[in-house]
Each structure stands twice: as structure tokens, then as C-alpha cells.
Design a protein around this motif. Structure first.
Motif, mmCIF file in Angstrom:
data_model
loop_
_atom_site.group_PDB
_atom_site.id
_atom_site.type_symbol
_atom_site.label_atom_id
_atom_site.label_comp_id
_atom_site.label_asym_id
_atom_site.label_seq_id
_atom_site.Cartn_x
_atom_site.Cartn_y
_atom_site.Cartn_z
ATOM 1 N N ASP A 9 0.940 -1.223 0.092
ATOM 2 C CA ASP A 9 -0.118 -0.196 0.036
ATOM 3 C C ASP A 9 0.943 1.327 0.197
ATOM 4 O O ASP A 9 0.545 2.341 -0.775
ATOM 5 N N ALA A 10 1.868 1.120 0.684
ATOM 6 C CA ALA A 10 2.677 2.270 0.853
ATOM 7 C C ALA A 10 3.498 2.444 -0.369
ATOM 8 O O ALA A 10 4.066 3.417 -0.978
ATOM 9 N N ALA A 11 3.952 1.220 -1.109
ATOM 10 C CA ALA A 11 4.688 1.485 -2.256
ATOM 11 C C ALA A 11 3.758 2.049 -3.619
ATOM 12 O O ALA A 11 4.158 2.538 -4.189
ATOM 13 N N MET A 42 4.740 4.958 -5.852
ATOM 14 C CA MET A 42 4.685 4.775 -7.169
ATOM 15 C C MET A 42 3.933 6.136 -7.757
ATOM 16 O O MET A 42 4.561 6.331 -9.003
ATOM 17 N N LYS A 43 3.055 6.368 -7.156
ATOM 18 C CA LYS A 43 2.290 7.593 -7.809
ATOM 19 C C LYS A 43 2.739 8.851 -7.704
ATOM 20 O O LYS A 43 2.750 9.863 -8.387
ATOM 21 N N HIS A 44 3.367 9.201 -6.291
ATOM 22 C CA HIS A 44 3.967 10.428 -5.711
ATOM 23 C C HIS A 44 5.178 10.606 -5.877
ATOM 24 O O HIS A 44 5.847 11.849 -5.595
ATOM 25 N N LYS A 45 6.158 9.618 -5.892
ATOM 26 C CA LYS A 45 7.554 9.652 -6.254
ATOM 27 C C LYS A 45 8.085 8.944 -7.134
ATOM 28 O O LYS A 45 8.534 7.696 -6.976
ATOM 29 N N PRO A 46 7.713 9.330 -8.393
ATOM 30 C CA PRO A 46 8.050 8.454 -9.653
ATOM 31 C C PRO A 46 9.608 8.123 -9.752
ATOM 32 O O PRO A 46 10.113 7.244 -10.551
ATOM 33 N N GLU A 47 10.526 9.326 -9.181
ATOM 34 C CA GLU A 47 11.906 9.073 -9.189
ATOM 35 C C GLU A 47 12.410 7.692 -8.820
ATOM 36 O O GLU A 47 13.667 7.412 -8.741
ATOM 37 N N LEU A 48 11.529 7.232 -7.989
ATOM 38 C CA LEU A 48 11.854 5.803 -7.081
ATOM 39 C C LEU A 48 11.880 4.760 -8.146
ATOM 40 O O LEU A 48 12.472 3.608 -7.750
ATOM 41 N N GLY A 49 11.157 4.732 -9.382
ATOM 42 C CA GLY A 49 11.205 3.835 -10.382
ATOM 43 C C GLY A 49 10.347 2.647 -10.025
ATOM 44 O O GLY A 49 10.487 1.585 -10.632
ATOM 45 N N ASP A 90 16.382 -0.735 -2.296
ATOM 46 C CA ASP A 90 16.206 0.833 -2.009
ATOM 47 C C ASP A 90 14.586 1.307 -2.164
ATOM 48 O O ASP A 90 14.252 2.159 -1.286
ATOM 49 N N GLN A 91 13.853 0.552 -3.001
ATOM 50 C CA GLN A 91 12.429 0.973 -2.943
ATOM 51 C C GLN A 91 11.715 0.446 -1.753
ATOM 52 O O GLN A 91 10.972 1.043 -1.051
ATOM 53 N N LEU A 92 12.187 -0.772 -1.139
ATOM 54 C CA LEU A 92 11.688 -1.432 -0.056
ATOM 55 C C LEU A 92 12.049 -0.362 0.988
ATOM 56 O O LEU A 92 11.091 -0.073 1.940
ATOM 57 N N ALA A 93 13.102 0.202 1.150
ATOM 58 C CA ALA A 93 13.557 0.925 2.239
ATOM 59 C C ALA A 93 12.686 2.308 2.311
ATOM 60 O O ALA A 93 12.343 2.825 3.149
ATOM 61 N N CYS A 137 14.673 -8.287 -6.624
ATOM 62 C CA CYS A 137 13.641 -7.700 -5.746
ATOM 63 C C CYS A 137 13.871 -8.343 -4.547
ATOM 64 O O CYS A 137 14.194 -9.518 -4.049
ATOM 65 N N THR A 138 13.299 -7.799 -3.638
ATOM 66 C CA THR A 138 13.082 -8.093 -2.150
ATOM 67 C C THR A 138 11.875 -9.280 -1.919
ATOM 68 O O THR A 138 10.798 -9.093 -2.778
ATOM 69 N N ASP A 139 12.010 -10.255 -1.436
ATOM 70 C CA ASP A 139 10.927 -11.396 -1.214
ATOM 71 C C ASP A 139 10.382 -11.300 0.020
ATOM 72 O O ASP A 139 10.645 -10.331 0.914
ATOM 73 N N TYR A 140 9.315 -11.965 0.219
ATOM 74 C CA TYR A 140 8.557 -11.909 1.442
ATOM 75 C C TYR A 140 9.048 -11.898 2.623
ATOM 76 O O TYR A 140 8.740 -11.475 3.800
ATOM 77 N N SER A 141 10.164 -13.020 2.629
ATOM 78 C CA SER A 141 10.887 -13.032 4.189
ATOM 79 C C SER A 141 11.578 -11.694 4.313
ATOM 80 O O SER A 141 11.426 -11.314 5.554
#
Length: 390
Positions: free
Chosen positions: A197-199, A203-210, A220-223, A375-379
Motif C-alpha cells: 500500500d505504501a509502495a 509509485m504515484k507520488h515519487k516516480p523518481e523511485l522507479g 532501495d524501493q523497499l527502504a 527484488c526483495t522477497d516476502y521474508s
């Protein structure tokens, strides 16, 4: 839908051999059999499912679709409900259950672990009727192999108290950047999958995160998502995974804004709580459940028969209305007691459905198409969620 039934559902926590064809391989490396026909039932089937998906009249004598299944097939149903997707995965991995209703945050874990088997959808006569936008999706299909029958679906909506929140919110920003305005009275879903939900918001408000898919986050995106959720944490009064308790919090005013399911809003409104829901401008996460068959099942015929039966118009209508969700089979809409049910739940509204990012298990192989990063996994999400909540 009947809100009393929904309240009861969610407050209540289910021999000829199958002819087998060529073997397939799950992503977990386990050999799996793919059926080429369905034989006579073995006389029994054990089902692991969300509360309200397998009703035999014991919770409400007027709510029963299991009895008809047994009468039609000779397969007696044993049923165990679960409260979270994490619990569902743990239970399914014991090999004790023939069938499971898995949300997208569980289904890929089950496939990767070799706990479920590919399903020959051509054997299921009700499958052609299922909404096309629920088929061949990332949460129910891997490497071109289908792993089950799509079930109900819905969005994780934004709910707010109309007497406490003004003006009417339009964005998830009201529970992220704007959460301080209702500090201590914001609520959020209690699960690692809520990181999506945060991602989605980022995604919509900080497109620079990619971020291109809220379930495909590199480190980095998870962080970035974790940082946003830690900031939100200072304003959250309650995290919830029991929608009845969440409804009670809105009724008492303990919570005034946060994520919910449509069934929660229906219950709250029926009880007189001044709440409304909306699908925010960024879209929303959501769920599309899949009926899957255990890789170790000893009752494959009855398991296949259940997958087909539960997607029939009659059974699908009963489940969708009782649980509070959109049915997977559009023919079910003609059979609901509440003739507005499918309108309320946006059944068949492809434009609405396209705004939903359905729960999908985060895995190391980026599902957004990237091959240059891991990418980061569920763990990793689970560890991050522990850090977020403190």
C-alpha cells in the motif's frame, strides 16, 4: 448482502483414482502431476479456507452450500478456517489438506514451496464463465501453468468517519503524509503485505523511485516504503486483521480513517456508524483468491470436484454474498438474494478492477520485468514489517 451473516462469518474462525498425465515441475523444484481426467470421488476432501468460504449450515442453518456439494459428489467435507495468509501457508505445508483458498500473498509461496499442484483448467466446466481479468494472472499462474480456480475478489478501500474527517479524502495521502491530522486514530492492515500500500502511494507520488509494481521492490524501493510506514506508525492507533474489530473501532470513534474491505463498511453502516468508503485516486491493493489443490492430496478427484462446484453460479453467488465480495462467475450475479450485490461490489467492472493491484507474493525475481536487479522477497518484507511496528 446480509450484514448479520457477514458479521457472523468474519467473527467465526472445511474410489477411483485420478488419471494422471505428464508431470510438471513447480518453481520449488517439486515434481507435480497434472490431471487429464476426473474419476469418481474418494468420498472425502479436506479444505483449508478463509472463514465464510465453506459453510455447511452449522453457523447459520440458512447458509449452506457444502451439503449440496456432498449430495452431488459423495465427497464429505472437513474444513479448517484460518485467520491470515501466513497461517494458511504454514498449515498447507503440513500436507494435511487437499484444497486451500489462497490469496495472492500466499499463492506464490505455496507454488514455490511445491505445496500445490498445477491444475488442468479444461476439466473444470465452470472455468470458461469466470471473468477474464481474473485468469492467467501472476498470483494464480506460473510459467504458463494454471494453479487453480479464481474465486472472489475485492479492493482494500479507504474508509473514514464522515463526522470526523472533512473534507472528503481523495488520496491515500490522508493516511500517509496527512496522517498527523488524525494522529492516534488512523488504522492500517496488520500484515507485511501492507507494505505494498505504501509502495503504491510512492509509485504515484515519487516516480523518481522507479516503482512500477508495488509487489516488485528492490532494496532501495523497499527502504523507501519502510520509511514511509515508520512515519505513519507514529499516527496509527490500531493495526487490524479482524474486520469486525476494525468496525467496532470506527463505531466507537477510536479509528476515524484507514484501510478496510467493503464488507466492513457494510457492517458499520448497517449498525449506524457514519462511514463512507472510496477507491482513492492512486488506485488500491486488493485480493483475488484462488482455490488450489495440494501437491500431496490423497483425494484429487474430490478436490477437482470442489474447485468446479465452488465456481458454479449457485455456489459462487452464495459465497460472495455471505462473505462480502465480488463473485468470480458473472452468472452468479443473477442468483444473489440482494439484487444490488454485484453493483455494490463492482462485479464485472473491468475499469474498476484495473485500478486494483491484487495481492501477489513478493519474490526475488522481479515481476515487473526487471532483470538487472534482485527484488526483495516476502521474508524480507516480514522482517521489515517487524521493524515498522517496533
Amino acid at each position: 448482502m446480509a450484514t448479520k451473516n457477514a458479521l457472523k462469518v468474519i467473527g467465526t474462525l472445511a474410489a477411483a483414482a485420478l488419471a494422471l498425465a505428464a508431470c510438471g515441475t513447480t518453481s520449488g523444484g517439486e515434481t507435480a502431476k497434472v490431471a487429464e481426467s476426473i474419476g469418481d470421488g474418494e468420498g472425502q476432501v479436506s479444505i483449508l479456507a478463509w472463514p465464510g468460504y465453506v459453510e455447511d449450515g452449522s453457523n447459520d442453518p440458512n447458509v449452506d452450500w457444502v451439503t449440496q456439494f456432498t449430495a452431488d459428489t459423495g465427497c464429505k467435507v472437513s474444513y479448517k478456517p484460518f485467520g491470515t495468509s501466513d497461517e494458511a501457508v504454514t498449515l498447507m505445508r503440513t500436507g494435511q489438506y487437499d484444497v486451500i483458498s489462497a490469496s495472492g500473498d500466499a499463492s506464490l509461496r505455496l507454488v514455490a514451496g511445491g505445496d500445490v499442484q498445477p491444475v488442468n483448467m479444461s476439466l473444470l466446466k465452470n472455468y470458461p464463465d469466470v471473468y477474464p481479468f481474473l485468469k492467467d494472472q501472476a498470483w494464480n499462474t506460473v510459467d504458463g501453468k494454471n494453479y487453480g480456480m479464481p474465486h472472489g475478489w475485492g479492493a482494500n478501500l479507504l474508509m473514514y468517519r464522515t463526522d470526523k474527517v472533512s473534507p472528503e479524502p481523495t488520496s491515500w495521502g490522508s493516511v500517509f503524509g496527512g496522517a498527523a491530522e488524525h494522529s492516534g486514530k488512523v488504522t492500517a492492515y496488520d500484515s507485511p503485505i501492507y507494505i505494498a500500500d505504501a509502495a503504491l502511494y510512492l509509485m504515484k507520488h515519487k516516480p523518481e523511485l522507479g516503482i512500477k509494481n508495488p509487489y516488485a521492490l528492490d532494496a532501495d524501493q523497499l527502504a523507501a516504503a519502510v520509511s514511509l510506514l515508520k512515519e505513519q506508525r507514529t499516527h496509527v492507533g490500531e493495526y487490524w486483521n479482524d474486520v469486525v474489530k476494525e468496525v467496532q473501532s470506527f463505531a466507537s470513534g477510536t479509528s476515524v480513517i484507514g484501510t478496510t474491505w467493503q464488507v466492513g463498511a457494510n457492517i458499520a453502516q448497517a449498525d449506524g456508524a457514519p462511514v463512507e468508503t472510496l477507491l482513492p485516486e492512486e488506485g488500491a491493493t486488493g485480493w483475488s483468491d484462488t482455490w488450489m489443490i495440494g501437491s500431496k492430496t490423497k483425494n484429487p478427484n474430490c478436490a477437482y470436484k470442489w474447485l468446479d462446484y465452488i465456481a458454479s453460479p449457485e455456489a459462487n453467488a452464495k459465497v460472495a454474498e455471505y462473505f462480502g465480495e465480488s463473485p468470480a462467475n458473472p452468472k452468479a450475479c443473477e442468483l444473489t438474494t440482494d439484487k444490488d450485490h454485484c453493483t455494490t461490489y463492482h462485479s464485472g467492472d473491468a475499469a474498476y478492477a484495473e485500478q486494483i493491484w491484487y495481492w501477489t507474493t513478493p519474490v526475488a525475481k522481479c515481476i515487473d520485468g526487471r532483470t538487472d536487479v534482485k527484488c526483495t522477497d516476502y521474508s524480507e518484507w516480514t522482517k521489515a514489517w517487524t521493524e515498522i511496528k517496533g
